[in-house]
Design an enzyme around this catalytic site. Structure first.
Site, PDB file in Angstrom:
ATOM      1  N   HIS A 496       0.841  -1.196   0.000  1.00 57.10           N
ATOM      2  CA  HIS A 496       0.000   0.000   0.000  1.00 57.10           C
ATOM      3  C   HIS A 496       0.880   1.251   0.000  1.00 57.10           C
ATOM      4  O   HIS A 496       0.892   2.026   0.957  1.00 57.10           O
ATOM      5  CB  HIS A 496      -0.941  -0.013   1.207  1.00 57.10           C
ATOM      6  CG  HIS A 496      -2.014  -1.041   1.116  1.00 57.10           C
ATOM      7  ND1 HIS A 496      -1.907  -2.283   1.719  1.00 57.10           N
ATOM      8  CD2 HIS A 496      -3.209  -1.031   0.467  1.00 57.10           C
ATOM      9  CE1 HIS A 496      -3.002  -2.983   1.464  1.00 57.10           C
ATOM     10  NE2 HIS A 496      -3.805  -2.255   0.706  1.00 57.10           N
ATOM     11  N   HIS A 500       1.153   1.614  -5.647  1.00 58.78           N
ATOM     12  CA  HIS A 500      -0.219   1.092  -5.644  1.00 58.78           C
ATOM     13  C   HIS A 500      -1.201   2.211  -5.984  1.00 58.78           C
ATOM     14  O   HIS A 500      -2.142   2.006  -6.771  1.00 58.78           O
ATOM     15  CB  HIS A 500      -0.542   0.507  -4.274  1.00 58.78           C
ATOM     16  CG  HIS A 500      -1.993   0.219  -4.066  1.00 58.78           C
ATOM     17  ND1 HIS A 500      -2.684  -0.714  -4.805  1.00 58.78           N
ATOM     18  CD2 HIS A 500      -2.908   0.764  -3.197  1.00 58.78           C
ATOM     19  CE1 HIS A 500      -3.957  -0.747  -4.407  1.00 58.78           C
ATOM     20  NE2 HIS A 500      -4.112   0.145  -3.440  1.00 58.78           N
ATOM     21  N   HIS A 536      -6.066   7.630  -1.910  1.00 57.00           N
ATOM     22  CA  HIS A 536      -6.940   6.723  -1.167  1.00 57.00           C
ATOM     23  C   HIS A 536      -6.216   5.887  -0.113  1.00 57.00           C
ATOM     24  O   HIS A 536      -6.859   5.322   0.774  1.00 57.00           O
ATOM     25  CB  HIS A 536      -7.687   5.797  -2.133  1.00 57.00           C
ATOM     26  CG  HIS A 536      -6.903   4.607  -2.562  1.00 57.00           C
ATOM     27  ND1 HIS A 536      -5.912   4.675  -3.525  1.00 57.00           N
ATOM     28  CD2 HIS A 536      -6.944   3.308  -2.167  1.00 57.00           C
ATOM     29  CE1 HIS A 536      -5.392   3.474  -3.695  1.00 57.00           C
ATOM     30  NE2 HIS A 536      -5.989   2.628  -2.883  1.00 57.00           N
ATOM     31  N   ASP A 537      -4.885   5.796  -0.168  1.00 48.53           N
ATOM     32  CA  ASP A 537      -4.138   5.044   0.852  1.00 48.53           C
ATOM     33  C   ASP A 537      -3.024   5.883   1.469  1.00 48.53           C
ATOM     34  O   ASP A 537      -2.013   5.337   1.933  1.00 48.53           O
ATOM     35  CB  ASP A 537      -3.551   3.765   0.251  1.00 48.53           C
ATOM     36  CG  ASP A 537      -4.525   2.602   0.296  1.00 48.53           C
ATOM     37  OD1 ASP A 537      -5.366   2.590   1.201  1.00 48.53           O
ATOM     38  OD2 ASP A 537      -4.455   1.725  -0.582  1.00 48.53           O
TER      39      ASP A 537
END
Length: 893
Positions: A496, A500, A536-537
């Site tokens: 992550h 990614h 998003h991460d």
């Protein structure tokens, strides 16, 4: 018309029956008694004090039938007469509950003639009678003096009339006292409500808060002075904020008691020097005198020493006579300040953790009487509110300090989280290749060949190709700085990470462009989706939401649901708010709110728990043939499904990419599993248990079946241009299923840093010697089966099971070792080398081993199980069907 005695008696009872004002009631009682008994004057005393210190207080004194109420009340308050139980005539009646009828007052030793001497009035006859409540307890004493009808004494008839009337009067007095208590309680509650309001209104000013509490306490309890000693706050605030989320203990009800001993006082006297602030309120002053007493001031003040005693013991002290109390406690020195001090009520102030943070002290009641239990009960409420107020003020002050620290920390974080100027300038100057150069339009995109700078250029190209830079007037330098800042805020975890995020954003770009889904989105929504994919991460720690909850991390306390996803969004907002990073700066307020709502919803949708909540609603829309996705709820559902599809899109990549990514995911999961074993002492779930790594292919198949295939299938049904995602997932499922079957046959495959090959590869060279390997071969005579007409009832078990190979390893088997082993095995069977390579033979796994038309004549079986050494070059087993045997052996290997 004159009333007879009975009618007058009833009329006078009705006169007092409904009277609730205690002063008016007592005045009526004395006037009416005078009428009934022809007494010249009367007095009424009410019982006060504690069970151990009871006394009578003259409510009204020397009232005649002509005395006005106002005059009687004024006189009684001006000359307050206190008679202890057992002293004087009234005191003896109160103590014994027996009536006293004296015919000649001056002949009775209990009579006090001082009042007669002052007033010039001569007392002859006295009739004194107790007033009791319904429980038989003394609540007062009534006394009448001298007859006016010529008689020299009160006779039995007067006594009986007096007793009967006072019986009813006792009920009236008790009712009036209860009413008075209810009024006082109401007033007390109003004061406490005002104090509660003040706690929150004055939370930033401790001096005003304490002064207000002291003023209310002094007025309600009618005392001369009020003081509050505060303990050194620095010694008490260390754990306030840490215990905010803890359930506070209930404050125990403290009963006043006399402190008899001081044995432990000297050992605990170190508390004495901790008083740092003193509030004093006395006289008519409405403002408290605030001082910081020195150690010398405290040690030379008797009142301060008493306060230190209370702080040390934690108990309430109600002192009736200060001089006597000091003599009993010789460790406290008597100073001159107590010469004018009689009664003291001293009580500790505690916080929510029951730690003494101060002492409240009342000095001298205005009436000159000691403090009662009722006073102590009321004062306790003030002490509690004072403690709450002080505690709340400290918490507010600490919260302000924390907010200031947070601002400083955010400024530092923003500075360090923002990309450096040199990096930004370089990216601004770098040429950006076309989208085809980075393969951005393809669903088979991979970042393996891209250097870090290329990943940022690829992101810039996606924004350019979507025309977002010009459409929303995003300054190019701001966009470059933002991309670099986002990359900088990803941690170097195994999966992550920034790469990614790039892959997720590229899949979204491909779905919008190649998958033609941009026609269903507005430009603002496309901007929000790409930003959400890249962010998003953010700041992912390599652990999931469940781990945050189990470890009770600060993030789990801050966000109770979708923990990491909320944190990712907050980090996204933090970067956007950092100087020079707001790519939304040119948007109107309405567009800004809209795009931020899209970003937040999209990032939260990457929580698989949210996916499962929304999936059924999305499936229902698709099954009903929905084609209009412009409604707010439907658009939110679609964007959520697209985010999940992009987030797990590695499952649809070509196999050579997918199994490498799977290894990264597995390694990150295994690291979390190791942490759970180490920190939580718990057994992790299978997919995070390093000891169960061989189950990964099977778990990948389950992941595909439960999440990926249903999602891609329904998306492809509605948007057929993204079919490559569905087909790629199907192909990878077949590969994972193949690996899962091989693992079930005893082959491991994930013992290395990479899994370039689907079957486990071990280090080995062509020249290594094959040794210490034992295997078992069982051969089935196919012709024998056919001769029995397919009936295997007479076939030995080892023949019915077909051809099997069992290898017992004492070391690692490499590919070269297996190749030499297979050659040795084949040579031992027919003396010739196999004509088909291992790779080719592996393609024959699906061949039917029970083919009824073999290409070579049937051969006798080897018999029972035979055990051979790997170094053997010959075999007594005879010849077998080579092609079938090789296919089976290679499949097993």
């Amino acid at each position: 018309m004159e009333l007879d005695e009975g009618e007058l008696f009833m009329e006078l009872i009705r006169d007092v029956a409904n009277e609730l004002d205690i002063d008016v009631l007592c005045h009526k009682i004395l006037v009416n008694v005078g009428l009934l008994t022809h007494a010249d004057r009367g007095s009424l005393f009410l019982a006060k004090g504690t069970p151990n210190n009871k006394y009578l207080v003259a409510k009204l004194f020397d009232v005649t039938q002509k005395t006005a109420l106002k005059d009687a009340v004024t006189r009684a308050r001006a000359e307050e007469i206190i008679i202890p139980f057992g002293i004087g005539i009234a005191g003896m009646v109160a103590q014994t509950k027996e009536m006293i009828n004296i015919k000649e007052a001056y002949m009775d030793a209990r009579f006090n003639c001082e009042i007669d001497l002052k007033t010039g009035y001569k007392t002859n006859a006295i009739l004194c009678m107790p007033i009791c409540n319904y429980e038989g307890d003394i609540i007062g004493v009534a006394q009448i003096i001298n007859k006016t009808n010529g008689c020299m004494e009160f006779d039995e008839h007067d006594v009986e009339i007096f007793r009967r009337y006072l019986t009813f009067c006792g009920i009236g007095i008790q009712n009036a006292q209860l009413f008075e208590m209810s009024v006082q309680e109401y007033r007390r509650n109003q004061i406490l409500l005002n104090l509660a309001r003040s706690i929150f209104e004055e939370q930033n000013n401790l001096e005003c808060l304490v002064t207000k509490i002291m003023t209310e306490a002094r007025e309600l309890l009618k005392c001369e002075r009020c003081s509050v000693f505060l303990v050194d706050l620095d010694c008490c605030e260390e754990s306030h904020l840490e215990k905010i989320i803890e359930k506070p203990h209930q404050l125990e009800q403290r009963a006043t008691r006399a402190i008899k001993g001081g044995d432990s006082f000297e050992e605990k006297q170190k508390m004495r020097n901790r008083f740092t602030v003193l509030f004093e309120l006395g006289g008519e002053s409405q403002a408290a005198n605030v001082s910081r007493p020195s150690i010398n001031d405290l040690s030379h003040s008797t009142l301060a020493q008493i306060a230190q005693f209370v702080a040390t013991t934690g108990q309430t002290v109600n002192i009736c006579d200060v001089h006597d109390w000091v003599r009993e406690h010789n460790q406290i020195r008597a100073e001159g300040e107590i010469d004018s001090t009689h009664a003291i009520l001293c009580m500790p102030i505690v916080n929510a953790q029951k730690t003494v943070i101060g002492v409240a002290q009342l000095i001298n009641k205005a009436s000159g009487l000691p403090f009662t239990e009722s006073d102590a009960s009321i004062f306790e409420a003030f002490a509690i509110f004072c403690g709450l107020g002080i505690h709340n003020t400290q918490m507010y002050e600490n919260a302000c300090k924390l907010m200031a620290k947070q601002k400083v920390a955010l400024e530092c974080l923003s500075y360090h989280a923002t990309a450096g100027q040199d990096q930004t300038e370089k990216l601004i100057q770098d040429p950006i290749a076309e989208a085809e150069t980075y393969n951005l339009y393809s669903f088979t995109f991979t970042d393996f060949d891209l250097v870090d700078d290329d990943t940022c250029r690829a992101v810039l190209r996606m924004f350019m190709q979507c025309n977002l830079v010009s459409q929303f007037h995003i300054p190019y330098d701001v966009l470059c700085r933002w991309v670099l800042s986002v990359r900088k805020n990803y941690r170097p975890v195994k999966y992550h990470n920034w790469r990614h995020a790039l892959n997720v954003a590229q899949t979204m770009f491909a779905m919008l462009k190649t998958g033609k889904m941009e026609r269903f989105m507005t430009d603002l929504e496309i901007l929000g989706l790409l930003v959400a994919c890249l962010c998003h991460d953010l700041d992912h720690r390599g652990t999931n939401n469940a781990f945050q909850t189990k470890t009770e991390s600060p993030l789990a306390i801050l966000y109770t649901t979708s923990t990491m996803e909320h944190h990712h969004f907050d980090q996204c907002v933090m970067i956007l708010n950092s100087e020079g990073n707001n790519i939304f700066q040119a948007l109107s307020p309405e567009d800004y709110r809209s795009v931020m709502k899209t970003v937040e919803s999209a990032i939260l949708s990457t929580d698989l728990a949210m996916y499962f909540k929304k999936r059924n609603a999305f499936l229902e829309l698709v099954e009903n043939g929905e084609f209009d996705w412009q409604g707010e709820e439907k658009k939110d559902l679609l964007c959520g499904m697209m985010m999940t599809a992009c987030d797990v899109s590695a499952i649809a990549k070509p196999w050579e990419v997918q199994h490498r990514v799977a290894k990264l995911v597995a390694d990150e999961f295994f690291d979390q599993g190791d942490l759970e074993k180490l920190q939580l002492n718990t057994q992790p779930v299978a997919m995070m248990d390093r000891e169960r790594k061989d189950e990964l292919p099977k778990m990948q198949v389950g992941f595909i079946d439960v999440i990926c295939l249903p999602l891609y299938r329904v998306l492809c049904d509605t948007f057929p241009w993204i079919t490559p995602l569905y087909e790629g997932t199907l192909e990878n499922r077949r590969n994972w299923q193949d690996l899962a079957e091989k693992v079930e046959m005893g082959l491991t495959w994930i013992d290395h840093d990479t899994i370039d090959k689907p079957v486990e590869e071990f280090a080995g060279c062509a020249d290594e010697e094959i040794k210490d390997i034992e295997f078992t071969v069982t051969t089935l005579n196919c012709n024998q089966q056919s001769q029995h007409g397919g009936d295997d009832s007479h076939t030995p078990e080892h023949q019915r099971s077909g051809s099997r190979l069992s290898i017992k390893k004492t070391g690692a088997l490499g590919k070269v070792v297996r190749s030499k082993l297979s050659k040795t095995l084949y040579n031992s069977m027919d003396g010739s080398k196999p004509k088909t390579s291992l790779k080719l033979l592996e393609s024959h796994v699906s061949e039917d081993m029970d083919d009824k038309s073999p290409t070579s004549p049937s051969q006798p079986h080897l018999g029972s199980v035979g055990r051979m050494s790997a170094s053997s070059s010959t075999s007594s087993a005879g010849t077998v069907d080579k092609s079938k045997k090789r296919s089976k052996l290679c499949a097993l290997l």
